[in-house]
Each structure stands twice: as C-alpha cells, then as structure tokens.
Design a protein around this motif. Sequence first.
Motif, PDB file in Angstrom:
ATOM      1  N   PHE B  37      58.731  -5.119  44.590  1.00 57.68           N
ATOM      2  CA  PHE B  37      57.471  -5.337  43.835  1.00 57.68           C
ATOM      3  C   PHE B  37      56.897  -6.753  43.981  1.00 57.68           C
ATOM      4  O   PHE B  37      55.704  -6.905  44.175  1.00 57.68           O
ATOM      5  N   PRO B  38      57.735  -7.809  43.889  1.00 54.99           N
ATOM      6  CA  PRO B  38      57.171  -9.176  44.017  1.00 54.99           C
ATOM      7  C   PRO B  38      56.457  -9.442  45.338  1.00 54.99           C
ATOM      8  O   PRO B  38      55.627 -10.339  45.420  1.00 54.99           O
ATOM      9  N   VAL B  39      56.799  -8.676  46.368  1.00 55.33           N
ATOM     10  CA  VAL B  39      56.144  -8.948  47.647  1.00 55.33           C
ATOM     11  C   VAL B  39      55.102  -7.886  47.998  1.00 55.33           C
ATOM     12  O   VAL B  39      54.654  -7.790  49.137  1.00 55.33           O
ATOM     13  N   THR B  40      54.749  -7.090  47.038  1.00 53.40           N
ATOM     14  CA  THR B  40      53.629  -6.180  47.299  1.00 53.40           C
ATOM     15  C   THR B  40      52.387  -6.728  46.616  1.00 53.40           C
ATOM     16  O   THR B  40      52.470  -7.581  45.742  1.00 53.40           O
ATOM     17  N   ALA B  41      51.241  -6.202  47.017  1.00 49.92           N
ATOM     18  CA  ALA B  41      49.980  -6.592  46.395  1.00 49.92           C
ATOM     19  C   ALA B  41      49.419  -5.470  45.548  1.00 49.92           C
ATOM     20  O   ALA B  41      48.273  -5.486  45.154  1.00 49.92           O
ATOM     21  N   THR B  42      50.277  -4.489  45.274  1.00 48.75           N
ATOM     22  CA  THR B  42      49.771  -3.321  44.574  1.00 48.75           C
ATOM     23  C   THR B  42      49.224  -3.679  43.201  1.00 48.75           C
ATOM     24  O   THR B  42      49.714  -4.603  42.545  1.00 48.75           O
ATOM     25  N   SER B  43      48.215  -2.951  42.768  1.00 52.34           N
ATOM     26  CA  SER B  43      47.665  -3.193  41.439  1.00 52.34           C
ATOM     27  C   SER B  43      48.414  -2.388  40.382  1.00 52.34           C
ATOM     28  O   SER B  43      48.177  -2.536  39.193  1.00 52.34           O
ATOM     29  N   SER B  44      49.383  -1.563  40.845  1.00 46.55           N
ATOM     30  CA  SER B  44      50.190  -0.810  39.872  1.00 46.55           C
ATOM     31  C   SER B  44      51.147  -1.738  39.160  1.00 46.55           C
ATOM     32  O   SER B  44      51.496  -2.805  39.683  1.00 46.55           O
ATOM     33  N   THR B  45      51.593  -1.331  38.021  1.00 48.36           N
ATOM     34  CA  THR B  45      52.655  -2.062  37.336  1.00 48.36           C
ATOM     35  C   THR B  45      53.959  -1.740  38.035  1.00 48.36           C
ATOM     36  O   THR B  45      54.052  -0.782  38.822  1.00 48.36           O
ATOM     37  N   ARG B  46      54.982  -2.519  37.731  1.00 45.14           N
ATOM     38  CA  ARG B  46      56.257  -2.266  38.383  1.00 45.14           C
ATOM     39  C   ARG B  46      56.809  -0.876  38.073  1.00 45.14           C
ATOM     40  O   ARG B  46      57.282  -0.174  38.958  1.00 45.14           O
ATOM     41  N   PRO B  47      56.768  -0.479  36.824  1.00 40.59           N
ATOM     42  CA  PRO B  47      57.240   0.894  36.547  1.00 40.59           C
ATOM     43  C   PRO B  47      56.441   1.944  37.333  1.00 40.59           C
ATOM     44  O   PRO B  47      56.997   2.922  37.819  1.00 40.59           O
ATOM     45  N   GLU B  48      55.129   1.711  37.433  1.00 45.22           N
ATOM     46  CA  GLU B  48      54.315   2.662  38.207  1.00 45.22           C
ATOM     47  C   GLU B  48      54.743   2.633  39.671  1.00 45.22           C
ATOM     48  O   GLU B  48      54.813   3.665  40.329  1.00 45.22           O
ATOM     49  N   HIS B  85      51.187   0.466  50.082  1.00 49.94           N
ATOM     50  CA  HIS B  85      50.648  -0.892  50.182  1.00 49.94           C
ATOM     51  C   HIS B  85      51.700  -1.982  50.263  1.00 49.94           C
ATOM     52  O   HIS B  85      51.462  -3.101  49.814  1.00 49.94           O
ATOM     53  N   THR B  87      52.450  -3.908  52.665  1.00 48.07           N
ATOM     54  CA  THR B  87      52.041  -4.307  54.006  1.00 48.07           C
ATOM     55  C   THR B  87      52.701  -5.595  54.458  1.00 48.07           C
ATOM     56  O   THR B  87      52.596  -5.996  55.599  1.00 48.07           O
TER      57      THR B  87
END
Lengths: 270, 724
Positions: B37-48, B85, B87
């Motif tokens: 999660f820390p290295v993604t740019a996703t707009s989702s929350t971590r649980p999502e 995402h 990437t």
Amino acid sequence: MERPAWAPRNIDISVPSVSRIYDYYLGGSYNFEVDREAARKAMEFMPGLPKIMQANRAFMRRAVRFAVGEGVTQFLDIGSGIPTFGSVHEVARAADPAARVVYVDHDPVAVAHSEAVLAGDEGTGVVAADLRKPQEILASSEFERLIDLNRPVALLLVAILHFVEDEDDPYGAVAELRDALPPGSMLVLTHASYEGIPLSEERAKGTVDVYEDIRNPLIMRTRDGIARFFEGYDMVEPGLVPMPLWRPDTAPEDDDRWAFSGFAGVGRTA
Amino acid sequence: MGLLRVRRRGAYGVSGGLDEPEDRLRRFATIWSRAVFPVTATSSTRPEFEAQLLPLARRLSDALKARSFDADEGKAVGAALVGVHCTDPEALSRSLDCVDAYLVLYCGGDGDQEDLRARSARLQHAMAAGYAQALRARTLAEQEAISAAALKAQGVVAQALHATEARFRAVFEGAAIGIGIADLDGNILQVNGALLRMFGVSGQTMQTRNVLDWTHPEDAPQTWKLYEELVRGEREHYHLEKAFYRPDGTVLWTNLTVSLLRDADGAPQYQLALMEDTTERRLLNLRLRYEATHDALTGLPNRTFFFERLEKALAAGEGQRFGLCYLDLDGFKTVNDSLGHAAGDRLLVEVADRLQSCATRPGEMVARLGGDEFVALTTGPDTERQVDELASRIMNALLAPISVDGRELTVRGSIGVVEGPAGERSAAEVLRSADITMYRAKSAGGNRFELADPEADARAITRHGLTTALPTALDRGEFFIEYQPLVHLGDGSVRGAEALVRWLHPQHGILGPDRFIPLAEHTGLIVPLGRWVLEQSVRQARAWRERYHDGGPLRINVNLSPCQLTHPGLVQDTVDILERAGVQPDALCLEVTESALIGADDALLKPLRRLAEMGVDIALDDFGTGYSNLANLRRLPVSVLKLDRSFTQSMQRFPADPVDLKIVEGIVSLAHSLDLAVTVEGVETGAQAEQLRILGCDTAQGWYYARPGPPDRLHELALVDATG
C-alpha cells in the motif's frame, strides 16, 4: 504581448503540463519526458508530492461519496485533468448509477484524452473551458445537457485553485459559480499551502519555483485565504482541515505525514 | 454446540485463531496489502486495497496447492497487480518478497515443503513476468493514448489555428486598407492585394523592395525620424500622411500607420504598415480649393483668392512694395445688351486669356473680380516700374480686336493703377483707391490708365457720390433756385432775373451748378432737372408778373444745357410748361452757351428756331469764349449776347485796359448791327457799370446790383433805384 482571445493556446508538448505531471505523481504513463523531468525536479524539494496527490484523490473519493449520500448526484469537476483512475464518475456511479458528471479543463490534451476515454458515455461530458471564465462553462452544451439546475450540484475544485493567481480573480469566479448553482449545492475543494508541509518554507519554495519555471505558478495561500473561497457556504463538518482529517475511513495516524500538507473542505449553500 | 475450531493437520502453530485456511489467506492478504500500500498511488483506503488483493492472494494460494501446477496463474496475478494501480515496480518487489516469505507459510497447507517452495518460486517468476508484461502494455497504451490526445488536441488547435489563420488571411487579403509586413531592416515580407493595387505593382516586385526605397520629396521631415525610432524599438507606432511614387509616375497619397510587432519576449520583431489611399480625397480637396478660388467662366483666380494674395503682399516686410491695376472694360454692357450674354461671356474669356498672358513676372497675378472687372497684381521692391509696365502690357493686349461670333469687337479698358509700400494700407483701402482711380480713367473717356492720386480720388469720390445722388436729390426736392436780377444799364430798372439752380446736399451743403450740372449732363439727368428748373422759373415769372403788373414785363432767364438741346422733347416740354403756368413765351429767355452752338447744324438749331419763332428769346451765354464763326452769328436764332466776364473784369479798376474797352466797343457794335442786345455779366463796381453803359451795353448782371438770392428780394430791388 497579450494573446488575443481568439487565438488558441499552443499545444506545445515540449512544455510540461500540470495535469500530466499530476498523472506521473500518481504512477501513470499519461505523460512525456518533459513532464517527468519537471516532476522529478519538484520532488527533489518535496519528495512527498506523490503522497500529497494520493491524499488528494482519497479525499475526493470520500467527498464524492458523501455528496451522493447527501442526495447530490450531479457533479461539475473543474480542472479534472487526466482521468488517471478512480475518477469522479466511477466513484459517484458506484454509489448511484444515475450520477452525472461534467469534466472541465483548459488543457487541450487533457480534454482530448478525457473525450477519448469517455466517448459513448451518456452520463458524462467534457468541456474545454477555463475556470477564470465561468460563463463559458455554464453556457457550454455539455453543461446544459447534463446538469439540471433545479437540483443541487457538487462543484469540485480539487487541486486547481492554487494554480489561479489573485489577479485573475479566483474568488470572483468561485462566487459566480456559487450564485449560478441552485441552493443546496456543494463546493468540494483542496488547496496547497505552506501550512502542514513537513519542511521549511524555504525548501518547499523550491517546488514552487519549479512550477513557476514551467509557467504554471503555484500560489500557496494561507488557511484564511483558502477559507475565503467558502464565503456564502456553510461548512460541512469537520470544516477546512488537512486532507487525511476530513471524515477519514481509516485512522489518520496511518497516513503518511506528507498527506497533511494543504487543506481540504466541503461547503454547502442553504 | 459451539463452533469448534478444528486444528487442521499440518497447520503451523501461528498465534491467534488462524486455524481456518480462509483466515490464513486473509492474513496473508493483509500482510501483502500492508507491504504494498505505501508504494501504490491508489485512492482506495488500505482495507479497500486489501480487499482488492484478496482475490489475487486466493489465486496464488490455489495455484500453490493445485494438483497440476500452472505457473500462468502467477502471471495473471502479476498482471492484476498492475490492474490495481501498482505501477511502481517497488510494489512488485514488495509483493514478491511477501510471496516469498509468507505464501507457503500461510497458504501452503500440508504439502511437501520442498515442492511448495519450488512452486512459490515459480509463481514469483511468473508474477514478475506477468507484471512486467502488463506494466509494459499499460505504459505503452497510456503513452499511446496521451500521444493520441496530444495529437488530437494539436489537431483541434491546428484547426482552430487554421480557422483563425483563415480569418486572419481573410482580413489581410480582403481589407480595403493596404497592409504590409516587413522586418526591421525594411525587407518586405508580406503585403496584401489592396496594397499592391494602391501601388500598382505586382507581388514579385514588392517582395524585392525595401521600405527605405520609398522616400518622396513631399515627406515631412519627421517621417524617417519616426521610422528609425520604431525599428530601434523606441516607439510603438506612428501615424502620418505620406506620398509614394507609382511606377506609372503618378503619386499615391496615403494615411500611413506603422506599428511595431514584438515577439513573445517583447523584443522588436516586425513592422506592420496600414495604408489608406487618400489620393482621391486630396485631389478632391485640391479641386474644391481650386473651385473656391477660381472664377468658373475664365479660370482666373477669383475675388477670394485675389484678396488672399493682396493681403499677403500688403503684409510683406520692410522694403516690399505692391502694384495693382484695376481694369474695367469700356462698353461691355453694350456688348451684353446687343449680342447677348453668351457672346459677352466669350468676350470675357478671351480678355481673361490675354490678361493672363500679361502676368509675365514671377509673383504677378491676374484675377477676375466679377462682371467685367479684372485686377492685376505685382509685388516686389521695384513695383513702381513694374506696375507701369504691367498696365502698358494690359492696354496693348486689348488693342487687337476680339473675334466673337464672327464679329470683330473692339475692346478697350479703363485702368486704375495703385502702387505703394507694403504695410501701410489695408486691402480694402487699396482696392477702393484703385476703383476710384479706374473710375476717373473711365470718366476721362476710358481707354487709358490713371495713377492713383489722393486728391483726385477725393474729388472723384465726391463726384461719383454726387452723380449717384442726383436722381434722388431731384425726387427729394434738394434743389432750389436763386435769382440774380438783370438791370437795364440805361435807367437802372430791373428787367428780369437769371434763374440759377443750387443743390442743398445733405452732406456737402449748398453746391453750385458747376459741381453738379456736368454730372447731370453726363448721366442725362439734366433733362428732368432742366425741366424742373424751367418749371420753377416760369412759375416764378408768373408770380412776379401778377405782383408787379404795374411795372414793365419781367423776364426770366433759364440756362439750357447742350444735352437739353438735343433732347427731342425740348420744344414740347417748354411749350407745355409755359402753357401750364399761363405765361407768354416772351417772358422766357433761354440761355445757351456759345460753345454749345459752335458748328451747330440745322438739326441742332431747329428746336431753338422754333422756340424763337414762338417768341422765346434765345441768349448766347459766355460770348467770346469760344472760337465763334462770326459769320454764322446771323444764322443763329439768338436775340441776346451775354458777354463773358473776362472782357470786362479789367474795367473794375481805374483806368481800364484800353484794349479791353476797344474790344467791348467792337462787340457791342457788332451785336447792335445784328439787332442783338448785349448783356454783361459779373459787374461788381459802379465804375464798371458806368463804363459799360458808356460803351453801349444794354443790361448788366452782377454783385454790384445783387447777388443771386431768393425770389422775394427781387421785389425790393425793383423798387430801388439801382443806379445809386
């Protein structure tokens, strides 16, 4: 020399564009080497820029969901940029499939790209217009087609007002839009600021200079300056706060410290 | 019974309720999501995000334990990572670490550890391959998309640009104003059709030209100064009138505006010229000015233009002089009346041409003031001589007859010449003087020029004024008659009186006949005036007769002018007047000057003869002043000779000139032998009167007896013994 009104902006892709830079921060490839170069330079001063962008988008998701939850299913997203992923209509439709979105941007490449992506989608529209000329947005055919002014509209000004200089009267433009939209409409806003950046202002200024160089100056307003945009609106709890603190889904402590740069807020007219 | 947690065979003793494979799978997914999660740019929350990774984790778990191993499952997971995402390749790295460390641990189950580890490794390879492929595909796709968007946007802009270019081109080409663009060295880059047409050159010719080629003698001094300032970037624009040469030699006049075009950084780049063709307008202005200042018939400068020039000449500086000839054609009215105005106009045109050719010196100017009045002006320091020559030239030019409608017309002119220094008089004054001087020339007979003379001018003004006032004066009764008694030298009795007309002029006071009779003769007013005098005198005679019927018959002497002599109504008028007044003809004596009858033919004498036959006496006035044909005296129907005073003046003194005495004696003798009475005028002394009586003169008139005066005085005189 003043560029006459009828002269179109140059599409010079050797000049970095903020939408493409934004896309690069978010790990996208909708960008060119010049954009990446500018982004890298900016990140030399503020390495946490990608995290700020991520927090931006996360806030926007929460705000859109909140709006739909409040019965607002029409969205006007000004400065929508390049639809990287998780765009407004995807988020809104997940909550209400009838949601309609008008995307507005003055970057011709962003507009062209959005048009390509959204081709065939009846519930969305793209308008090439400038926030500084609200009448052009309101008079556009896409706006007229998609937005019913008898029902409230959520106006999204996410990560855009900090690119509009005072002399272009952003406050006036926002007020004009506020007055054009029906009562119960919302304003969803994020804005960069020196406040909250985990760096000295001197160092952060380096990033501001990078944007200055690419002729898209970054205007770092104070919290009070940002709050002025909400004149005429009642603030939705918790008001104007750093992004991770606006109605978070998860504990804010988990969030990267960079995410606390700048401010976000939602307001509603009576 | 409660839910039993069954410890599965082979499960590791991991902390806290993770006995179910599902729970262990979820745990794996949580760890994986936390790592990535820390290295993604996703707009989702971590649980999502975790929820998005869960199906991928499941796939890996299933692949790990599948009967026949399919490494492609790893590929699919790797690709799916890109799909959510991740990437940043760091996400792959962390994912692989995660799989390497925890997949077998949490999802392995009871299988052979060696085998499972080998499968895990293969899955990682596959994941890497799948990820790389998917990321490459995505990157390429996104690059492709953004390039396409950029191209499209450029296309849109290009279209818009094309549209604006088309618009610009339409403006540029379609403009009625000439537009040209040049670089700052003056090289012509682009011009529009209007400009080419204005200049009368082709596009190719224009391309080779340089702005600096286009100097013109009419360029205002600042034309090129402004240009230099502009191309140096010191001036943004300038506006002026400029003339250009056309290849056909004609001139192009323009309203020219030149602007400086700067580039995006503000550095001077091009010059833009806008030209409006004002040639026509200029020509129109010139023509209007010409028409306003030139006489339509003759083409000569008109009154307006002339006055301008005259004023300029009069305002010239020290040492400068002017000379003016004011010409009036003699007898032009006759031509107009007899041949018509068309012929008159043609005459004027010919005269104008001849006059124009007289203005030979630089600065000389001929103008038509109106009607048949022309004026010629010369200026400079030597105008005294010049104007004389000019007047002569004009006189000469009019010598040759002018051919009009097949007739040869002789044209003469009267010229008034005025000359003087500049700065003394106004134009109006000068022209007035010229007018009067011309009038004097005309009065003197015409066909001559006269020089201005202030005294002569003053008299002429008066004479002119009087002449024009005469008819009105007669209507207004400004004339009156004084009577001077005629006294019989023998017995001193008053025998009659001479009627002498005066004019009580409102401005000039009492004017004697010498001041206005010649003028009246000139204009023909003498006829009505003479009639009036005759009427008044005859009535007066009747009044006297009625008053003094006890005395001898009183006679009235009335002067007759030569004009009246030739008037056809003379006899009838006289008869009418006598009858109306009820006066006998013998009460009237008409005085005619000797000079009027010199060389008189029968036609002239006929009316006099008739009057004489009726009983009117005719007296020959101023006798001795003309070269009389004495032999003719017998033929004249005269009965009285009035001796001019010059014969008798010397007799006022004592002793009289003996020669004069002899002459008078001789005249008296001559007269008496012809049965003519002799009256002497101008008797001023008693000695004179006595002398004249001795010489045999019959009657006398003069101040000795009485000055001319009102009719009542005669009554007194008649009662006085005049010899005292």
